[in-house]
Scaffold this active site. Structure first.
Site, PDB file in Angstrom:
ATOM      1  N   GLY A  17      68.565  36.326 102.895  1.00 60.58           N
ATOM      2  CA  GLY A  17      67.701  36.203 101.728  1.00 60.58           C
ATOM      3  C   GLY A  17      66.829  34.972 101.750  1.00 60.58           C
ATOM      4  N   GLY A  19      64.938  33.851  99.161  1.00 57.65           N
ATOM      5  CA  GLY A  19      64.582  33.462  97.800  1.00 57.65           C
ATOM      6  C   GLY A  19      64.789  31.974  97.599  1.00 57.65           C
ATOM      7  N   PHE A  20      64.856  31.562  96.330  1.00 56.25           N
ATOM      8  CA  PHE A  20      65.000  30.137  96.025  1.00 56.25           C
ATOM      9  C   PHE A  20      66.259  29.547  96.657  1.00 56.25           C
ATOM     10  CE2 PHE A  20      62.306  31.419  92.371  1.00 56.25           C
ATOM     11  CZ  PHE A  20      61.283  30.506  92.538  1.00 56.25           C
ATOM     12  N   VAL A  85      69.992  44.025 105.928  1.00 56.13           N
ATOM     13  CA  VAL A  85      71.422  43.974 106.213  1.00 56.13           C
ATOM     14  C   VAL A  85      72.097  45.213 105.647  1.00 56.13           C
ATOM     15  CG1 VAL A  85      73.558  42.698 105.800  1.00 56.13           C
ATOM     16  CG2 VAL A  85      71.445  41.463 106.293  1.00 56.13           C
ATOM     17  N   GLU A 176      57.157  37.255  78.193  1.00 56.79           N
ATOM     18  CA  GLU A 176      55.920  36.843  78.856  1.00 56.79           C
ATOM     19  C   GLU A 176      55.043  38.038  79.205  1.00 56.79           C
ATOM     20  OE1 GLU A 176      57.861  32.741  80.712  1.00 56.79           O
ATOM     21  OE2 GLU A 176      57.564  34.482  82.004  1.00 56.79           O
ATOM     22  N   ASP A 306      71.565  34.169  92.442  1.00 55.81           N
ATOM     23  CA  ASP A 306      71.887  35.238  91.494  1.00 55.81           C
ATOM     24  C   ASP A 306      73.098  36.052  91.911  1.00 55.81           C
ATOM     25  OD1 ASP A 306      69.754  34.484  89.999  1.00 55.81           O
ATOM     26  OD2 ASP A 306      68.511  36.250  90.403  1.00 55.81           O
ATOM     27  N   ALA A 324      66.079  30.373  88.434  1.00 55.69           N
ATOM     28  CA  ALA A 324      65.644  29.742  89.679  1.00 55.69           C
ATOM     29  C   ALA A 324      66.306  28.391  89.901  1.00 55.69           C
ATOM     30  CB  ALA A 324      64.121  29.594  89.670  1.00 55.69           C
ATOM     31  N   GLN A 325      66.461  27.592  88.847  1.00 58.36           N
ATOM     32  CA  GLN A 325      67.043  26.261  89.007  1.00 58.36           C
ATOM     33  C   GLN A 325      68.467  26.320  89.538  1.00 58.36           C
ATOM     34  OE1 GLN A 325      66.636  22.965  89.078  1.00 58.36           O
ATOM     35  NE2 GLN A 325      64.443  23.371  89.104  1.00 58.36           N
TER      36      GLN A 325
END
Length: 433
Positions: A17, A19-20, A85, A176, A306, A324-325
């Site tokens: 992955g 991601g972040f 994967v 949003e 996550d 994200a943090q």
């Protein structure tokens, strides 16, 4: 068949992955005595918090995506492969992918999350998710195609249905997205489609809980609720969507909405892989880890972002927030711990540092929680923009987003209203697969 990855004298850290969580772990191991192998099904990292702006024409996808190879072009110990994967074989210390088997010394699952439709077949086939760039582009095309199609309809009920939008989920993404649609309705679409009556365009935000933005303070939730209502958005609390057949949304109450487009932002579930014990999977598909992000029952398998859930942080006994943090901090801490392991030192437990929460509702409208401090309006909106630009990858992306936002602010215009690849609307019972 084995994937063609060069051998190394250093222990191999295989990261699933980009991601972040994955990229921050890889960065932490840069120029350290490890061979880092990063695999992802895309060749780019996506800044997911701004996907809704791609979907609503505010940004182009290349402004929020960054090539993984370019990100690590100075990381000589990192090897990147586009791969999906399939199965993890912990007893053999390897994973099976579509490009072959890849062995590892330390495996890190940072595969992130995907849209959760909670087993509702109609919603999973017909509602529009927004967890990837392709999904955001599909949604952008669908939004614009709706108004193009409205010109060809004669019945007022048909026009009304195709111009209405339902956003499900009152978290930051849902709020949003609803706000962005309202701004399109007010500032943009009437100029593009002067023949249409935009008083007919209704935007509904449906939330199953008692308030929107439940992860934020009650004051921020209340401020956001008032701002959305002032923008003409119909907010439905304590309402759960039960079905959608492509034209009608039904709920657990008397509410029934005629609309062709449902945008699903109501839940996520972790990405899981075959080969691991089912007993380690907790709610939402998240893998249970210890205080060091080690997968329960496995010595050399770690999970971050996550995909992970830990009950060992006293400040977050129900698990850390899937934001994200959290992913960024987990990636950095695990990187340090892997280095400590290599040096024979003791690892340090992960403790999440909450740096605040924020959500934007629209132009000059946002809410921000920072400890006991709650801000709203223009100041919170400026803070939201600053934080998001700061966390984008690459100077070009930061500059492009900043210029786009400044242009949009002063011109009341969003120039990315392109139907590049027409989206084929799905019909109930006629969906492939």
């Amino acid at each position: 068949m084995n994937a063609l990855i060069p051998d190394s004298s250093f222990p191999r850290v295989l990261i699933i992955g980009g991601g972040f969580a994955g990229i921050n772990l890889a960065r932490s191991l840069q120029n350290k005595p490890f061979q880092v192998v990063l695999v992802d099904k895309h060749n780019y990292h996506t800044f997911q918090p701004l996907l809704y702006q791609v979907a609503t024409g505010g940004l182009e996808p290349d402004a929020i995506a960054y090539p993984l190879r370019k990100m690590f072009d100075r990381h000589k110990g990192l090897i990147f492969r586009i791969a999906e994967v399939n199965t993890i074989h912990p007893e053999k210390k390897c994973v099976t992918t579509n490009i072959g088997n890849i062995r590892y010394d330390h495996l890190v699952i940072a595969a992130g999350s995907q849209t959760n439709f909670f087993g509702n077949e109609g919603l999973s086939q017909l509602a529009q998710g927004m967890k990837s760039v392709p999904e955001a582009l599909d949604l952008r095309s669908l939004i614009l195609q709706n108004f193009e199609e409205a010109h060809q309809l004669e019945e007022e009920t048909d026009i009304d249905r195709i111009m209405d939008f339902v956003v499900v989920g009152g978290g930051p993404t849902g709020v949003e997205t609803a706000g962005a649609l309202a701004e399109l309705r007010k500032h943009i679409l009437p100029k593009d489609y002067p023949e249409l009556d935009f008083d007919m365009m209704d935007i509904h935000l449906i939330e199953a809980g008692p308030r929107i933005l439940r992860s934020m303070s009650e004051k921020s939730s209340e401020d956001a609720f008032k701002a959305l209502e002032k923008m003409g958005i119909h907010v439905h609390l304590e309402t759960r969507v039960t079905s959608f057949d492509g034209t009608t949304i039904k709920t657990n109450s008397d509410l029934e909405i005629k609309a062709n487009t449902v945008i699903w932002a109501a839940g996520i579930k972790a990405v899981n892989f075959e080969g691991l014990e089912k007993a380690v999977i907790e709610r939402g598909g998240r893998y249970k880890v210890d205080a060091f992000n080690r997968l329960e029952g496995y010595e050399d398998v770690f999970v971050i972002g996550d995909t992970a859930i830990s009950f060992e942080d006293p400040q977050f006994p129900d698990g850390h927030p899937q934001v994200a943090q959290t992913a960024i901090q987990m990636g950095k801490v695990l990187g340090k711990n892997l280095i400590r392991m290599q040096q024979g030192a003791e690892m340090k437990p992960f403790r999440y540092a909450d740096k605040g929460s924020m959500a934007t509702i629209g132009r000059n409208k946002a809410v921000l929680d920072l400890g006991k401090l709650h801000l709203g309006g223009f100041i919170a909106w400026m803070g939201w923009m600053f934080v998001h630009i700061l966390n984008l990858i690459g100077f070009r992306n930061k500059a492009v987003v900043f210029v786009n936002w400044v242009w949009n602010y002063f011109t009341y215009d969003k120039g990315n209203r392109l139907i590049i690849r027409p989206f084929k609307r799905k019909e109930w019972g006629k969906v492939e697969g």
